[in-house]
Motif scaffolding. Structure first.
Motif, PDB file in Angstrom:
ATOM      1  N   ALA A 193       0.828  -1.209   0.000  1.00  0.00           N
ATOM      2  CA  ALA A 193       0.000   0.000   0.000  1.00  0.00           C
ATOM      3  C   ALA A 193       0.863   1.260   0.000  1.00  0.00           C
ATOM      4  O   ALA A 193       0.533   2.250  -0.623  1.00  0.00           O
ATOM      5  CB  ALA A 193      -0.926   0.009   1.208  1.00  0.00           C
ATOM      6  N   ARG A 194       1.982   1.216   0.716  1.00  0.00           N
ATOM      7  CA  ARG A 194       2.862   2.386   0.845  1.00  0.00           C
ATOM      8  C   ARG A 194       4.293   1.886   0.954  1.00  0.00           C
ATOM      9  O   ARG A 194       4.575   0.947   1.691  1.00  0.00           O
ATOM     10  CB  ARG A 194       2.473   3.147   2.109  1.00  0.00           C
ATOM     11  CG  ARG A 194       3.216   4.447   2.309  1.00  0.00           C
ATOM     12  CD  ARG A 194       2.754   5.138   3.571  1.00  0.00           C
ATOM     13  NE  ARG A 194       1.375   5.587   3.396  1.00  0.00           N
ATOM     14  CZ  ARG A 194       0.594   5.971   4.384  1.00  0.00           C
ATOM     15  NH1 ARG A 194       1.027   5.952   5.614  1.00  0.00           N
ATOM     16  NH2 ARG A 194      -0.635   6.388   4.161  1.00  0.00           N
ATOM     17  N   SER A 195       5.217   2.520   0.213  1.00  0.00           N
ATOM     18  CA  SER A 195       6.602   2.067   0.204  1.00  0.00           C
ATOM     19  C   SER A 195       7.565   3.243   0.270  1.00  0.00           C
ATOM     20  O   SER A 195       7.304   4.304  -0.288  1.00  0.00           O
ATOM     21  CB  SER A 195       6.885   1.258  -1.073  1.00  0.00           C
ATOM     22  OG  SER A 195       8.241   0.886  -1.130  1.00  0.00           O
ATOM     23  N   ALA A 196       8.687   3.015   0.952  1.00  0.00           N
ATOM     24  CA  ALA A 196       9.771   4.003   0.990  1.00  0.00           C
ATOM     25  C   ALA A 196      10.966   3.478   0.203  1.00  0.00           C
ATOM     26  O   ALA A 196      12.086   3.944   0.372  1.00  0.00           O
ATOM     27  CB  ALA A 196      10.164   4.299   2.429  1.00  0.00           C
ATOM     28  N   ARG A 197      10.724   2.507  -0.661  1.00  0.00           N
ATOM     29  CA  ARG A 197      11.802   1.942  -1.471  1.00  0.00           C
ATOM     30  C   ARG A 197      12.266   2.985  -2.481  1.00  0.00           C
ATOM     31  O   ARG A 197      11.470   3.634  -3.126  1.00  0.00           O
ATOM     32  CB  ARG A 197      11.325   0.704  -2.213  1.00  0.00           C
ATOM     33  CG  ARG A 197      12.418   0.064  -3.057  1.00  0.00           C
ATOM     34  CD  ARG A 197      11.905  -1.104  -3.818  1.00  0.00           C
ATOM     35  NE  ARG A 197      11.818  -2.240  -2.906  1.00  0.00           N
ATOM     36  CZ  ARG A 197      11.527  -3.464  -3.287  1.00  0.00           C
ATOM     37  NH1 ARG A 197      11.250  -3.728  -4.537  1.00  0.00           N
ATOM     38  NH2 ARG A 197      11.473  -4.434  -2.412  1.00  0.00           N
ATOM     39  N   GLY A 198      13.554   3.124  -2.588  1.00  0.00           N
ATOM     40  CA  GLY A 198      14.146   4.074  -3.518  1.00  0.00           C
ATOM     41  C   GLY A 198      15.652   3.895  -3.488  1.00  0.00           C
ATOM     42  O   GLY A 198      16.173   2.985  -2.841  1.00  0.00           O
ATOM     43  N   PRO A 199      16.384   4.767  -4.167  1.00  0.00           N
ATOM     44  CA  PRO A 199      17.850   4.630  -4.219  1.00  0.00           C
ATOM     45  C   PRO A 199      18.508   4.626  -2.838  1.00  0.00           C
ATOM     46  O   PRO A 199      19.432   3.862  -2.585  1.00  0.00           O
ATOM     47  CB  PRO A 199      18.299   5.846  -5.034  1.00  0.00           C
ATOM     48  CG  PRO A 199      17.105   6.263  -5.811  1.00  0.00           C
ATOM     49  CD  PRO A 199      15.917   5.871  -4.995  1.00  0.00           C
ATOM     50  N   ARG A 200      18.016   5.454  -1.936  1.00  0.00           N
ATOM     51  CA  ARG A 200      18.590   5.517  -0.582  1.00  0.00           C
ATOM     52  C   ARG A 200      18.405   4.196   0.147  1.00  0.00           C
ATOM     53  O   ARG A 200      19.338   3.665   0.750  1.00  0.00           O
ATOM     54  CB  ARG A 200      17.921   6.659   0.195  1.00  0.00           C
ATOM     55  CG  ARG A 200      18.400   6.814   1.622  1.00  0.00           C
ATOM     56  CD  ARG A 200      17.649   8.000   2.272  1.00  0.00           C
ATOM     57  NE  ARG A 200      18.082   8.240   3.616  1.00  0.00           N
ATOM     58  CZ  ARG A 200      17.583   7.634   4.690  1.00  0.00           C
ATOM     59  NH1 ARG A 200      16.619   6.757   4.562  1.00  0.00           N
ATOM     60  NH2 ARG A 200      18.035   7.914   5.901  1.00  0.00           N
ATOM     61  N   GLU A 201      17.199   3.654   0.083  1.00  0.00           N
ATOM     62  CA  GLU A 201      16.888   2.384   0.743  1.00  0.00           C
ATOM     63  C   GLU A 201      17.723   1.245   0.158  1.00  0.00           C
ATOM     64  O   GLU A 201      18.285   0.429   0.888  1.00  0.00           O
ATOM     65  CB  GLU A 201      15.388   2.096   0.599  1.00  0.00           C
ATOM     66  CG  GLU A 201      14.947   0.752   1.109  1.00  0.00           C
ATOM     67  CD  GLU A 201      14.868   0.650   2.618  1.00  0.00           C
ATOM     68  OE1 GLU A 201      14.522  -0.440   3.103  1.00  0.00           O
ATOM     69  OE2 GLU A 201      15.172   1.622   3.332  1.00  0.00           O
ATOM     70  N   ILE A 202      17.817   1.201  -1.163  1.00  0.00           N
ATOM     71  CA  ILE A 202      18.593   0.145  -1.823  1.00  0.00           C
ATOM     72  C   ILE A 202      20.069   0.265  -1.452  1.00  0.00           C
ATOM     73  O   ILE A 202      20.732  -0.743  -1.176  1.00  0.00           O
ATOM     74  CB  ILE A 202      18.409   0.214  -3.359  1.00  0.00           C
ATOM     75  CG1 ILE A 202      16.921   0.027  -3.732  1.00  0.00           C
ATOM     76  CG2 ILE A 202      19.285  -0.807  -4.062  1.00  0.00           C
ATOM     77  CD1 ILE A 202      16.289  -1.253  -3.262  1.00  0.00           C
ATOM     78  N   THR A 203      20.590   1.477  -1.401  1.00  0.00           N
ATOM     79  CA  THR A 203      21.990   1.692  -1.017  1.00  0.00           C
ATOM     80  C   THR A 203      22.246   1.208   0.402  1.00  0.00           C
ATOM     81  O   THR A 203      23.239   0.526   0.674  1.00  0.00           O
ATOM     82  CB  THR A 203      22.367   3.186  -1.155  1.00  0.00           C
ATOM     83  OG1 THR A 203      22.168   3.580  -2.512  1.00  0.00           O
ATOM     84  CG2 THR A 203      23.807   3.434  -0.750  1.00  0.00           C
ATOM     85  N   LEU A 204      21.347   1.545   1.319  1.00  0.00           N
ATOM     86  CA  LEU A 204      21.508   1.100   2.703  1.00  0.00           C
ATOM     87  C   LEU A 204      21.465  -0.423   2.811  1.00  0.00           C
ATOM     88  O   LEU A 204      22.251  -1.029   3.554  1.00  0.00           O
ATOM     89  CB  LEU A 204      20.432   1.721   3.591  1.00  0.00           C
ATOM     90  CG  LEU A 204      20.567   3.215   3.856  1.00  0.00           C
ATOM     91  CD1 LEU A 204      19.340   3.749   4.586  1.00  0.00           C
ATOM     92  CD2 LEU A 204      21.837   3.513   4.648  1.00  0.00           C
ATOM     93  N   LEU A 205      20.576  -1.064   2.077  1.00  0.00           N
ATOM     94  CA  LEU A 205      20.501  -2.526   2.093  1.00  0.00           C
ATOM     95  C   LEU A 205      21.774  -3.145   1.529  1.00  0.00           C
ATOM     96  O   LEU A 205      22.271  -4.156   2.049  1.00  0.00           O
ATOM     97  CB  LEU A 205      19.276  -3.005   1.317  1.00  0.00           C
ATOM     98  CG  LEU A 205      17.931  -2.751   1.991  1.00  0.00           C
ATOM     99  CD1 LEU A 205      16.780  -3.015   1.030  1.00  0.00           C
ATOM    100  CD2 LEU A 205      17.790  -3.595   3.245  1.00  0.00           C
ATOM    101  N   LEU A 206      22.339  -2.545   0.486  1.00  0.00           N
ATOM    102  CA  LEU A 206      23.584  -3.054  -0.099  1.00  0.00           C
ATOM    103  C   LEU A 206      24.763  -2.887   0.859  1.00  0.00           C
ATOM    104  O   LEU A 206      25.623  -3.768   0.959  1.00  0.00           O
ATOM    105  CB  LEU A 206      23.875  -2.375  -1.436  1.00  0.00           C
ATOM    106  CG  LEU A 206      22.977  -2.803  -2.583  1.00  0.00           C
ATOM    107  CD1 LEU A 206      23.244  -1.949  -3.828  1.00  0.00           C
ATOM    108  CD2 LEU A 206      23.182  -4.281  -2.908  1.00  0.00           C
TER     109      LEU A 206
END
Length: 194
Positions: free
Chosen positions: A34-47
């Motif tokens: 329903a709602r997501s904060a996925r984006g470049p910042r989130e992907i970078t932090l996960l990596l």
């Protein structure tokens, strides 16, 4: 206790993590977001977190690199590391069991998402982060190498530092006052302490 047993324990920690997570990942994929904060910042932090908790230590286990960062193996330290690894797996299991379909890798709120305050969430708002901190501590205790051992604390610490406030903001937006009340009565990571 030997260095090989300690390295094997670390590998089994990762395997256990995957075994616990797999059925929950499959189930949660079927529930729309329903709602997501996925984006470049989130992907970078996960990596960054993946690099510290996975890539660096497994490269060390496979190659012994970087040898200059190695220090003498301490059996007692590694034994404590196994206990911490078991605690990490237990916390990880309790977290997934409580979340059910509401679980996700990235910051997301699923359709029909309910605020989970039962199980381990009765005591801690972010037990998944507690489990990852325990993984990072176990890694530091099991791998006698300053780079490979401490990379989990650095990698996950970076994710935690830049993500936890964003996650709580997302939860306040999704659940409002009930989440604020929940925040007031629970600790972030360790019951009654932190």
């Amino acid at each position: 206790m030997t260095p090989m047993i300690a390295k094997t324990a670390f590998v089994l920690l990762a395997v256990g993590w995957y075994v616990i997570r797999l059925p929950h990942a499959r189930r949660s994929r079927r529930t729309p977001v329903a709602r997501s904060a996925r984006g470049p910042r989130e992907i970078t932090l996960l990596l960054i977190s993946l690099t510290g908790l996975g890539i660096v230590p497994f490269f060390y286990i496979a190659t012994g690199f970087p040898r200059l960062a190695a220090y003498p193996f301490r059996p007692v330290q590694a034994s404590v590391g196994i206990v911490v690894a078991l605690a990490a797996l237990a916390m990880f299991h309790l977290t997934h069991r409580a979340l059910g379909r509401s679980w996700s890798v990235t910051l997301e709120v699923r359709e029909n998402h309910k605020l989970v305050t039962a199980g381990i969430y009765r005591y801690v708002r972010h037990p998944m982060y507690t489990a990852f901190w325990l993984w990072a501590v176990a890694q530091a205790l099991l791998l006698p190498n300053l780079v490979a051992g401490l990379s989990g604390l650095v990698g996950f610490g970076t994710l935690y530092l830049f993500r936890v406030a964003e996650e709580e903001r997302l939860m306040v937006e999704a659940f409002g006052e009930p989440y604020r009340t929940y925040m007031a009565r629970t600790s972030r990571l360790i019951p009654w302490i932190l």
